[in-house]
Design an enzyme around this catalytic site. Structure first.
Site, PDB file in Angstrom:
ATOM      1  N   CYS A  69       0.833  -1.209   0.000  1.00 20.64           N
ATOM      2  CA  CYS A  69       0.000   0.000   0.000  1.00 20.64           C
ATOM      3  C   CYS A  69       0.865   1.256   0.000  1.00 20.64           C
ATOM      4  CB  CYS A  69      -0.906  -0.011   1.236  1.00 20.64           C
ATOM      5  SG  CYS A  69      -1.903   1.473   1.381  1.00 20.64           S
ATOM      6  N   CYS A  77      -1.003   7.039   6.824  1.00 26.23           N
ATOM      7  CA  CYS A  77      -2.321   6.729   7.383  1.00 26.23           C
ATOM      8  C   CYS A  77      -2.223   5.989   8.712  1.00 26.23           C
ATOM      9  CB  CYS A  77      -3.179   6.000   6.354  1.00 26.23           C
ATOM     10  SG  CYS A  77      -3.514   4.295   6.695  1.00 26.23           S
ATOM     11  N   CYS A  80      -2.058   0.244   9.140  1.00 22.81           N
ATOM     12  CA  CYS A  80      -1.554  -1.137   9.030  1.00 22.81           C
ATOM     13  C   CYS A  80      -0.090  -1.160   9.446  1.00 22.81           C
ATOM     14  CB  CYS A  80      -1.701  -1.640   7.590  1.00 22.81           C
ATOM     15  SG  CYS A  80      -3.409  -1.802   7.074  1.00 22.81           S
ATOM     16  N   CYS A 153      -7.772   1.907  -0.132  1.00 24.36           N
ATOM     17  CA  CYS A 153      -7.362   1.222   1.089  1.00 24.36           C
ATOM     18  C   CYS A 153      -7.448  -0.269   0.805  1.00 24.36           C
ATOM     19  CB  CYS A 153      -8.275   1.632   2.242  1.00 24.36           C
ATOM     20  SG  CYS A 153      -7.941   0.728   3.754  1.00 24.36           S
ATOM     21  N   GLN A 208     -18.073  -7.148  13.982  1.00 23.41           N
ATOM     22  CA  GLN A 208     -16.747  -7.755  13.869  1.00 23.41           C
ATOM     23  C   GLN A 208     -16.246  -7.368  12.482  1.00 23.41           C
ATOM     24  OE1 GLN A 208     -15.531  -9.038  16.499  1.00 23.41           O
ATOM     25  NE2 GLN A 208     -17.257  -9.780  17.718  1.00 23.41           N
ATOM     26  N   PHE A 238     -22.897  -8.039  26.503  1.00 27.05           N
ATOM     27  CA  PHE A 238     -22.209  -7.280  25.445  1.00 27.05           C
ATOM     28  C   PHE A 238     -22.553  -7.922  24.089  1.00 27.05           C
ATOM     29  CE2 PHE A 238     -19.498  -7.306  29.252  1.00 27.05           C
ATOM     30  CZ  PHE A 238     -19.297  -5.951  29.490  1.00 27.05           C
ATOM     31  N   GLU A 260     -27.302  -5.796  26.363  1.00 26.87           N
ATOM     32  CA  GLU A 260     -26.512  -4.798  25.617  1.00 26.87           C
ATOM     33  C   GLU A 260     -26.886  -3.423  26.150  1.00 26.87           C
ATOM     34  OE1 GLU A 260     -24.088  -4.638  23.206  1.00 26.87           O
ATOM     35  OE2 GLU A 260     -24.428  -2.542  22.685  1.00 26.87           O
ATOM     36  N   ASP A 306     -18.495 -10.856  25.506  1.00 28.30           N
ATOM     37  CA  ASP A 306     -17.641 -10.346  24.424  1.00 28.30           C
ATOM     38  C   ASP A 306     -17.520  -8.831  24.614  1.00 28.30           C
ATOM     39  OD1 ASP A 306     -16.273  -9.813  22.105  1.00 28.30           O
ATOM     40  OD2 ASP A 306     -17.960 -10.204  20.760  1.00 28.30           O
ATOM     41  N   CYS A 333     -11.149  -8.801  22.753  1.00 30.68           N
ATOM     42  CA  CYS A 333     -10.346  -8.126  21.726  1.00 30.68           C
ATOM     43  C   CYS A 333      -9.130  -7.457  22.360  1.00 30.68           C
ATOM     44  CB  CYS A 333     -11.198  -7.095  20.978  1.00 30.68           C
ATOM     45  SG  CYS A 333     -11.960  -5.893  22.061  1.00 30.68           S
TER      46      CYS A 333
HETATM   47  C1  SAM Z   1     -16.829  -6.288  21.136  1.00 32.37           C
HETATM   48  S1  SAM Z   1     -18.479  -5.776  20.891  1.00 32.37           S
HETATM   49  C2  SAM Z   1     -19.268  -7.349  20.770  1.00 32.37           C
HETATM   50  C3  SAM Z   1     -20.594  -7.347  20.090  1.00 32.37           C
HETATM   51  C4  SAM Z   1     -21.127  -8.676  19.605  1.00 32.37           C
HETATM   52  N1  SAM Z   1     -20.732  -9.791  20.425  1.00 32.37           N
HETATM   53  C5  SAM Z   1     -20.739  -8.936  18.162  1.00 32.37           C
HETATM   54  O1  SAM Z   1     -20.092  -9.957  17.885  1.00 32.37           O
HETATM   55  O2  SAM Z   1     -21.087  -8.112  17.287  1.00 32.37           O
HETATM   56  C6  SAM Z   1     -18.882  -5.180  22.461  1.00 32.37           C
HETATM   57  C7  SAM Z   1     -20.308  -4.717  22.638  1.00 32.37           C
HETATM   58  O3  SAM Z   1     -20.442  -4.259  23.992  1.00 32.37           O
HETATM   59  C8  SAM Z   1     -21.269  -3.129  24.007  1.00 32.37           C
HETATM   60  N2  SAM Z   1     -20.951  -2.379  25.217  1.00 32.37           N
HETATM   61  C9  SAM Z   1     -19.940  -1.497  25.404  1.00 32.37           C
HETATM   62  N3  SAM Z   1     -19.968  -1.023  26.660  1.00 32.37           N
HETATM   63  C10 SAM Z   1     -21.011  -1.617  27.281  1.00 32.37           C
HETATM   64  C11 SAM Z   1     -21.561  -1.520  28.577  1.00 32.37           C
HETATM   65  N4  SAM Z   1     -21.022  -0.714  29.493  1.00 32.37           N
HETATM   66  N5  SAM Z   1     -22.641  -2.262  28.876  1.00 32.37           N
HETATM   67  C12 SAM Z   1     -23.185  -3.104  27.959  1.00 32.37           C
HETATM   68  N6  SAM Z   1     -22.726  -3.232  26.703  1.00 32.37           N
HETATM   69  C13 SAM Z   1     -21.650  -2.489  26.362  1.00 32.37           C
HETATM   70  C14 SAM Z   1     -20.963  -2.396  22.726  1.00 32.37           C
HETATM   71  O4  SAM Z   1     -22.044  -1.564  22.374  1.00 32.37           O
HETATM   72  C15 SAM Z   1     -20.745  -3.559  21.745  1.00 32.37           C
HETATM   73  O5  SAM Z   1     -21.953  -3.891  21.139  1.00 32.37           O
END
Ligand code: SAM
Length: 376
Positions: A69, A77, A80, A153, A208, A238, A260, A306, A333
């Site tokens: 790139c 940028c 990467c 990109c 994701q 989450f 969520e 997650d 993550c």
């Molecule tokens: C890493 S993402 C995972 C989402 C889902 N598992 C997916 O695969 O798309 C983390 C999620 O946690 C939510 N989140 C962040 N802070 C939070 C909180 N304090 N309470 C509840 N959810 C939260 C975000 O909005 C997001 O949707």
């Protein structure tokens, strides 16, 4: 001494080269790989830390490649940072980082699987956040507030590259010039959108970022839960707009509580109307959150979490409230917060049954961990 020569002894968790100044100070350098010897220069300070830049690579790594790139490189940028190293070597570096993390934190793992590499290391990204000042579109150079204009990109998937091309063809656009605190506006876009739906300064629900790897994440969930009785109550915290909820629901679980925070994802989650799924809008960082979840799902046997990079910030009450838990699937993550949280699980009688790292973002140091925790 403002100029010095040093050999990169290891990579930091952010993927920078760690080098020692002759006076004993340790520095983090971008754009160098482990084992490389280079000449460095002290260039200033950032957030109270002295910063160095690379003047010349004296002995390059055998794993160096020419980055495909044109926007890759220092003060460009910045998206990467590992693109100058072969993908195979990037995978090895991620494996080493995980091994180091496990030994440093004393986390035994019964089954440690190899990192699931991405089949594509270009053309994989399904979402991005660009910046625009109405004249150009691009990314903000790391450590600055400056917009770095891009023409293309290469890590975007074909549909996203096409979206970018269309957006660029609209420039210049006076209504995209900045009026706020930053010299640019942001555009979040993903490949679920038509380009006509793309809006300025509008957040999109979390996704994701690598669709092919996301399929493998869902397959992992199906595999690790395949033998669990499908009437077992599940809590998924989450859950975003229900990406992983779909995997649990698809394999036949009939009693899932999906939690969520209030925001853009929850409307999309509700619109999916997944069978066997109740939705709870809750902030997972508030005191008493686990008590509230256990009131809605008192017999929960499986917990899937997650969280964002910060991990499980509110762990107090988890072990006292969810006493029937048998299995926890923790997807992360950010390996550092995963390790912090897993140590808490260990202290409460849990162990890591399996760990499967997966690479969602080639050419970056990012690592996603998929783990199964079990009561000892
Ligand atoms: C890493 S993402 C995972 C989402 C889902 N598992 C997916 O695969 O798309 C983390 C999620 O946690 C939510 N989140 C962040 N802070 C939070 C909180 N304090 N309470 C509840 N959810 C939260 C975000 O909005 C997001 O949707």
């Amino acid at each position: 001494m403002n100029f010095f020569e040093a050999t990169v002894r290891v990579l930091s968790h952010k993927g920078h080269g760690v080098v020692d100044h002759p006076d004993g100070r340790m520095f983090f350098a971008k754009g160098v790989w482990v084992g490389e010897t280079a000449r460095f220069r002290l260039t200033g300070t950032e957030k109270n830390y002295d910063v160095i830049s690379v003047l010349e690579i004296i002995s390059p790594s055998p794993h160096r490649v020419s980055a495909p790139c044109a926007h890759h490189g220092s003060k460009k940028c910045g998206g990467c940072p590992w693109m100058f190293i072969s993908y195979e070597e990037q995978v090895q570096a991620k494996e080493k980082r995980i091994d180091f993390l496990l030994s440093k934190n004393n986390i035994p793992v019964e089954k440690r699987f190899s990192l699931i590499a991405s089949d594509k290391n270009l053309g994989y990204r399904n979402r991005a956040q660009f910046k625009t000042d109405g004249v150009s579109i691009g990314f903000v150079t790391e450590g600055t507030n400056d917009l770095y204009a891009i023409e293309d990109c290469l890590v975007l998937n074909p549909q996203m590259r096409e979206h970018l091309k269309v957006l660029r063809s609209h420039l210049p656009r006076a209504d995209w010039s900045s009026t706020g605190t930053h010299p640019w506006n942001y555009i979040e876009m993903d490949d679920h959108q038509a380009v006509s739906d793309i809006q300025l300064n509008r957040r999109r629900p979390f996704r994701q970022g690598n669709s092919e790897q996301n399929i493998k994440m869902k397959m992992w969930i199906e595999e690790v839960l395949k033998d669990a009785p499908k009437e077992h109550p599940v809590i998924e915290a989450f859950c975003g707009s229900g990406n992983l909820t779909e995997a649990i629901s698809n394999i036949g679980f009939t009693n899932i509580l999906a939690a969520e925070v209030r925001g853009v994802a929850i409307d999309e989650l509700r619109s999916k109307k997944m069978p066997g799924v109740q939705i709870m809008e809750i902030d997972m960082n508030i005191k008493g959150v686990w008590q509230q979840l256990s009131r809605r799902q008192p017999q929960a046997k499986i917990l899937l979490v997650d969280p964002p990079r910060e991990g499980l910030e509110m762990r107090a009450g988890l072990f006292n409230s969810l006493k029937q838990l048998e299995k926890v699937l923790y997807i992360s993550c950010e390996p550092n917060t995963w390790a912090r949280d897993v140590k808490d699980f260990q202290a409460n009688g849990w162990k890591v049954e399996s760990l499967t790292p997966i690479d969602l973002f080639p050419h970056t140091p990012h690592i996603e961990l998929m783990s199964v925790l079990k009561l000892r």
